[in-house]
Structures are given as structure tokens and as C-alpha cells.
Design a protein around this motif. Structure first.
Motif, PDB file in Angstrom:
ATOM      1  N   LYS A  10       0.850  -1.201   0.000  1.00  0.00           N
ATOM      2  CA  LYS A  10       0.000   0.000   0.000  1.00  0.00           C
ATOM      3  C   LYS A  10       0.880   1.243   0.000  1.00  0.00           C
ATOM      4  CE  LYS A  10      -4.006  -1.931   2.452  1.00  0.00           C
ATOM      5  NZ  LYS A  10      -4.882  -1.773   3.644  1.00  0.00           N
ATOM      6  N   ILE A  11       0.604   2.153  -0.927  1.00  0.00           N
ATOM      7  CA  ILE A  11       1.383   3.383  -1.001  1.00  0.00           C
ATOM      8  C   ILE A  11       0.891   4.367   0.050  1.00  0.00           C
ATOM      9  CG2 ILE A  11       2.042   5.348  -2.440  1.00  0.00           C
ATOM     10  CD1 ILE A  11       1.771   3.552  -4.857  1.00  0.00           C
ATOM     11  N   CYS A  12       1.800   4.869   0.846  1.00  0.00           N
ATOM     12  CA  CYS A  12       1.480   5.829   1.911  1.00  0.00           C
ATOM     13  C   CYS A  12       1.433   7.244   1.326  1.00  0.00           C
ATOM     14  CB  CYS A  12       2.546   5.728   3.004  1.00  0.00           C
ATOM     15  SG  CYS A  12       2.293   6.840   4.403  1.00  0.00           S
ATOM     16  N   THR A  13       0.904   8.171   2.097  1.00  0.00           N
ATOM     17  CA  THR A  13       0.866   9.572   1.666  1.00  0.00           C
ATOM     18  C   THR A  13       2.264  10.145   1.501  1.00  0.00           C
ATOM     19  OG1 THR A  13       0.681  10.249   3.993  1.00  0.00           O
ATOM     20  CG2 THR A  13      -1.363  10.043   2.741  1.00  0.00           C
ATOM     21  N   CYS A  14       3.265   9.521   2.120  1.00  0.00           N
ATOM     22  CA  CYS A  14       4.646  10.001   2.000  1.00  0.00           C
ATOM     23  C   CYS A  14       5.306   9.496   0.725  1.00  0.00           C
ATOM     24  CB  CYS A  14       5.469   9.580   3.213  1.00  0.00           C
ATOM     25  SG  CYS A  14       5.840   7.807   3.283  1.00  0.00           S
ATOM     26  N   GLY A  15       4.632   8.583   0.021  1.00  0.00           N
ATOM     27  CA  GLY A  15       5.182   8.035  -1.206  1.00  0.00           C
ATOM     28  C   GLY A  15       5.849   6.691  -1.042  1.00  0.00           C
ATOM     29  N   LYS A  16       6.123   6.291   0.205  1.00  0.00           N
ATOM     30  CA  LYS A  16       6.716   4.989   0.483  1.00  0.00           C
ATOM     31  C   LYS A  16       5.609   3.948   0.616  1.00  0.00           C
ATOM     32  CE  LYS A  16      10.793   6.929   0.766  1.00  0.00           C
ATOM     33  NZ  LYS A  16      11.819   6.732  -0.279  1.00  0.00           N
ATOM     34  N   MET A  17       6.006   2.697   0.798  1.00  0.00           N
ATOM     35  CA  MET A  17       5.025   1.617   0.903  1.00  0.00           C
ATOM     36  C   MET A  17       5.125   0.921   2.247  1.00  0.00           C
ATOM     37  SD  MET A  17       5.336   0.044  -2.965  1.00  0.00           S
ATOM     38  CE  MET A  17       4.009  -1.119  -2.720  1.00  0.00           C
ATOM     39  N   GLY A  18       3.956   0.517   2.770  1.00  0.00           N
ATOM     40  CA  GLY A  18       3.920  -0.286   3.982  1.00  0.00           C
ATOM     41  C   GLY A  18       4.093   0.460   5.281  1.00  0.00           C
ATOM     42  N   CYS A  19       3.916   1.780   5.267  1.00  0.00           N
ATOM     43  CA  CYS A  19       4.059   2.566   6.508  1.00  0.00           C
ATOM     44  C   CYS A  19       2.957   2.208   7.503  1.00  0.00           C
ATOM     45  CB  CYS A  19       3.990   4.054   6.197  1.00  0.00           C
ATOM     46  SG  CYS A  19       5.364   4.672   5.210  1.00  0.00           S
ATOM     47  N   LEU A  20       3.215   2.475   8.768  1.00  0.00           N
ATOM     48  CA  LEU A  20       2.234   2.232   9.828  1.00  0.00           C
ATOM     49  C   LEU A  20       0.888   2.862   9.490  1.00  0.00           C
ATOM     50  CD1 LEU A  20       1.624   1.215  12.762  1.00  0.00           C
ATOM     51  CD2 LEU A  20       2.382   3.473  13.548  1.00  0.00           C
ATOM     52  N   GLU A  21       0.918   4.052   8.930  1.00  0.00           N
ATOM     53  CA  GLU A  21      -0.287   4.799   8.579  1.00  0.00           C
ATOM     54  C   GLU A  21      -1.218   4.028   7.642  1.00  0.00           C
ATOM     55  OE1 GLU A  21      -0.856   8.625   5.736  1.00  0.00           O
ATOM     56  OE2 GLU A  21       0.384   8.976   7.515  1.00  0.00           O
ATOM     57  N   THR A  22      -0.637   3.176   6.781  1.00  0.00           N
ATOM     58  CA  THR A  22      -1.441   2.502   5.762  1.00  0.00           C
ATOM     59  C   THR A  22      -2.385   1.445   6.330  1.00  0.00           C
ATOM     60  OG1 THR A  22       0.253   0.789   5.322  1.00  0.00           O
ATOM     61  CG2 THR A  22       0.370   2.841   4.033  1.00  0.00           C
ATOM     62  N   GLU A  23      -2.225   1.114   7.622  1.00  0.00           N
ATOM     63  CA  GLU A  23      -3.123   0.140   8.248  1.00  0.00           C
ATOM     64  C   GLU A  23      -3.811   0.669   9.497  1.00  0.00           C
ATOM     65  OE1 GLU A  23      -4.068  -2.661   7.097  1.00  0.00           O
ATOM     66  OE2 GLU A  23      -2.574  -3.165   5.557  1.00  0.00           O
ATOM     67  N   THR A  24      -3.524   1.922   9.877  1.00  0.00           N
ATOM     68  CA  THR A  24      -3.995   2.368  11.194  1.00  0.00           C
ATOM     69  C   THR A  24      -4.709   3.711  11.218  1.00  0.00           C
ATOM     70  OG1 THR A  24      -1.828   3.374  11.597  1.00  0.00           O
ATOM     71  CG2 THR A  24      -2.147   1.119  12.396  1.00  0.00           C
TER      72      THR A  24
END
Length: 406
Positions: free
Chosen positions: A243-257
Motif C-alpha cells: 500500500k502506497i502511503c501519503t509520503c510516497g513509500k510503501m507499507g508505513c504504519l499509517e497505511t493500516e492504522t
């Protein structure tokens, strides 16, 4: 009056703002000046009408010390809480009470520099509508998401400017001192000054919202990091979910929480026929949808509880990393999502039990903020008063718009 004397008296006003009712001895210790100098300055402030004598403290022997407090209505602060979707503007007095209603704007954050002028217009209109003259406003404090450099007055994520800074532009238009900081840092500042982190040395304040922010109190000080960018808990790469995060990276904590993710999962579950009291969540109004989900969970709706529990457990996994690195005494759950209360603490504690070395976490406490969604506004007000006795690094006139004797 010399500038040095003027700033010292402002320091005393700042100390009374944060300390409430204090004696000359208390103020002397905070200001690190001898009692004679402090007492003289306090008496001048009383004569000028800025400070009031507030009775006497109890004494176990000897003369009872005189107490002092700020004069009601001495001045006010404009506090602004921004997120990706809305902006709230409020006016607070020196007792941290809201004056009038909090104004909410559909102000979508982006990189357009023209939005700064729009924001300045809203601020000027809000102050005009309040009926409070600018001469009685100590400044404007603004919390916003993103990589905020509070020293330079810029945000590397939103409201980027070609020349100057967000602060310099807003100060020019509003004619008031302006300070900005990351929203989660301000939430932590609020908790430290008037909330659950008061008097505590090492505290992690987790901001549950459209991301998962973090403010850190280390050794009784707000820790911002080398460039003011510390606390990006949201962007710990914890998952292999593509999952692409708002920061442009993938798999960040934000993408599931994040609450945005909770809303997305809720709408998907409902479309698949999950039984729930939740009906017709509006994807165009995620704020309302998030509130409905949290309230449904509080009422015991199984599906809503599952959503919060899953997000909470994953937040706990992120917190476990902090515990191993920083060994805090307290974790405070704050921000918009904290209205879920104890619904968060059980899954978070489960994750801590599973992922923390027991010895490191044995004295760790997890608490729910009592400030809730107002925490950022309180923090923005505190930010103004933190800078109240400073001199502007360029003009040497920062905060001299406010006269000591009103």
C-alpha cells in the motif's frame, strides 16, 4: 524601559500564564533571577494593571507568601488547528478558556502558496469578528501536519513558498506574531502543559487522526529533533502490504492504522454485507464517517469494535518500537481519535505484551487524553506563549506589539 527589562517582565507574564497563581519566590526560581529583582518587576506589573495580587499561600511557619496571577482579559491568543481536510480557528484567554465559538473551515491543505493569503484573510476576519483589538492579542499559533520546521517557519509538505516563509507572510498580512509547528508536537505540548503529561519526564503522545502522529516529551522537554522533524511514527515501515502511503513509500504504519484507513475498511465491509448499526457512510465526509464508526464502537457494535481493535493492535506494534528505543514511562493517546477511549488501550496493550521485552515495558502506563480533539488548539495557544518573551531574530521586535501596560 530597557529592552532587557521589558523582556524580563514578559517572561514573568509567560510564567504566570503557564503556572497560574505563583509567588515571587516561584517566579524568581523560574526566571533564575534574585528575589529582589523579581519582586520589583512583579510590583511594577501590578501597578501597570497586568498582574493582580491573588491572596496568600498557606505557610507552615513564618510569613505567608503573596501570590500573583494575570489580570483577567489581559490578552488573548489565536489558536489554529489544521489538518488535511479542515482548519479550526479559536480564541483563548490567559486562563486557557475558549472565548466565543471555534470556527471550522473547509480548508484543504495543499502545496499552493496562494492558500497562505487565503488563510491570512480568514485569520483577519476571525479577529475582526471577535471584537478583540489586535493590541490585546499576543500572537497566532498554528498547528499543521507535515514536515514543519518551526525555527524557519516553513512546512516542507504543505503551503510551500518561493520566498520568505509561512510565518513571515502571515505576520506581514495579520500584523501579529505568528508561530507554527507540527500538529502532533503541539498536541504533546498541550498534554505537557495542561494535560495528562503534566509533571512527567518521559512521555510519548500518540496523535490518532488521519495519520498516526507522535510528540515526545523527553526529560521534561518537548523533543523536536535536529531539524524539528522528529516523531514521524506514521512512516515506520511496518507492513509488506504494497500500500502506497501519503509520503510516497510503501507499507508505513499509517497505511493500516489511520482513521482514513478505518473509514475505507468500514465502507468495504458494509458493501460486503457485514452486519452493523453503521449505515450509509459518506465517502465525501470522512470526518463524519470516522466519528460514526468510533461512536458505534463505543456502543458495542461488533464490526466497529473489530475495526478499532485491528488498528489499535497495529498502533501498539509501532509503539513497541518506541518502547524499546526510548523506554518511556507513559504513553498518552490523544487527538481526534482518542474519543474511542479504552477501545484503543486493550488492543494496544495486547500488542505491547506480544512485542515488548517484559522488563522494558513493566512500568509503562497507557492513558487516554482528556483534551481530545481540542488538544491541538490548546497546544497552538501554548506555542504562542512559549515565544512570548523572545526577540524576533531579524527585526528584534518579536511580540513587542503587546504592551505591558494595557
Amino acid at each position: 524601559m530597557s529592552e532587557k527589562r521589558y523582556l524580563f517582565k514578559k517572561k514573568l507574564i509567560k510564567s504566570l500564564y503557564f503556572g497560574g497563581t505563583l509567588s515571587s519566590a516561584d517566579l524568581s526560581a523560574i526566571a533564575q533571577k534574585n528575589i529582589q529583582i523579581t519582586s520589583k518587576a512583579i510590583n511594577e506589573l501590578v501597578d501597570e494593571g497586568s498582574v493582580l495580587a491573588a491572596g496568600y499561600a498557606h505557610s507552615t511557619g513564618g510569613r505567608c507568601p503573596q501570590l500573583f496571577s494575570l489580570k483577567p482579559g489581559l490578552m488573548y491568543v489565536v489558536a489554529v488547528a489544521m489538518d488535511q481536510l479542515t482548519t479550526r480557528i479559536s480564541l483563548l484567554n490567559m486562563e486557557n478558556n475558549f472565548v466565543g465559538e471555534v470556527r471550522e473551515l473547509d480548508f484543504i491543505l495543499s502545496n499552493q502558496s496562494t492558500l497562505i493569503n487565503e488563510l491570512a484573510g480568514h485569520l483577519n476576519q476571525f479577529i475582526l469578528d471577535s471584537g478583540i483589538p489586535k493590541s490585546k492579542i499576543a500572537g497566532i499559533g498554528i498547528g499543521m501536519p507535515g514536515f514543519v520546521d518551526s525555527e524557519k517557519g516553513i512546512n516542507h509538505s504543505f503551503l510551500k513558498v518561493q520566498e520568505g516563509s509561512i510565518v513571515s507572510i502571515l505576520e506581514k498580512i495579520t500584523k501579529l506574531p505568528v508561530s507554527i509547528d507540527n500538529d502532533s508536537s503541539l498536541i504533546a505540548l498541550a498534554e505537557f502543559k495542561i494535560g495528562a503529561a503534566q509533571g512527567k519526564q518521559n512521555v510519548m503522545v500518540v496523535n490518532i487522526g488521519w495519520g498516526i502522529g507522535l510528540g515526545m516529551i523527553l526529560n521534561e522537554k518537548l523533543y523536536r529533533g535536529n531539524d524539528g522533524l522528529a516523531g514521524e511514527l506514521s512512516h515506520i515501515p511496518l507492513f509488506t502490504n504494497d500500500k502506497i502511503c501519503t509520503c510516497g513509500k510503501m507499507g508505513c504504519l499509517e497505511t493500516e492504522t489511520s482513521l482514513l484507513v478505518v473509514v475505507e475498511k468500514a465502507m468495504r465491509g458494509l458493501s460486503e454485507g457485514k452486519p452493523s448499526i453503521l449505515k450509509n457512510l459518506n465517502p465525501e465526509n470522512v470526518e463524519e464517517a470516522a466519528e460514526l464508526i468510533l461512536n458505534a464502537a463505543i456502543q458495542g457494535d461488533t464490526f466497529a469494535v473489530e475495526l478499532i481493535s485491528e488498528a489499535g493492535y497495529n498502533i501498539g506494534r509501532g509503539i513497541a518500537i518506541l518502547v524499546h528505543i526510548l523506554n518511556p514511562k507513559t504513553i498518552i493517546l490523544s487527538g481526534r481519535g482518542s474519543i474511542g477511549g479504552k477501545l484503543w488501550t486493550t488492543p494496544i496493550q495486547q500488542a505491547l505484551n506480544e512485542h515488548c521485552i517484559p522488563k522494558i515495558a513493566e512500568n509503562l502506563n497507557t492513558e487516554i487524553s482528556t483534551l481530545g480533539s481540542l488538544a491541538e488548539l490548546y497546544g497552538a495557544a501554548a506555542l504562542v506563549m512559549e515565544h512570548y518573551d523572545e526577540v524576533h531574530p531579524k527585526t528584534k521586535t518579536r511580540n513587542t506589539l503587546i504592551q505591558i501596560n494595557n
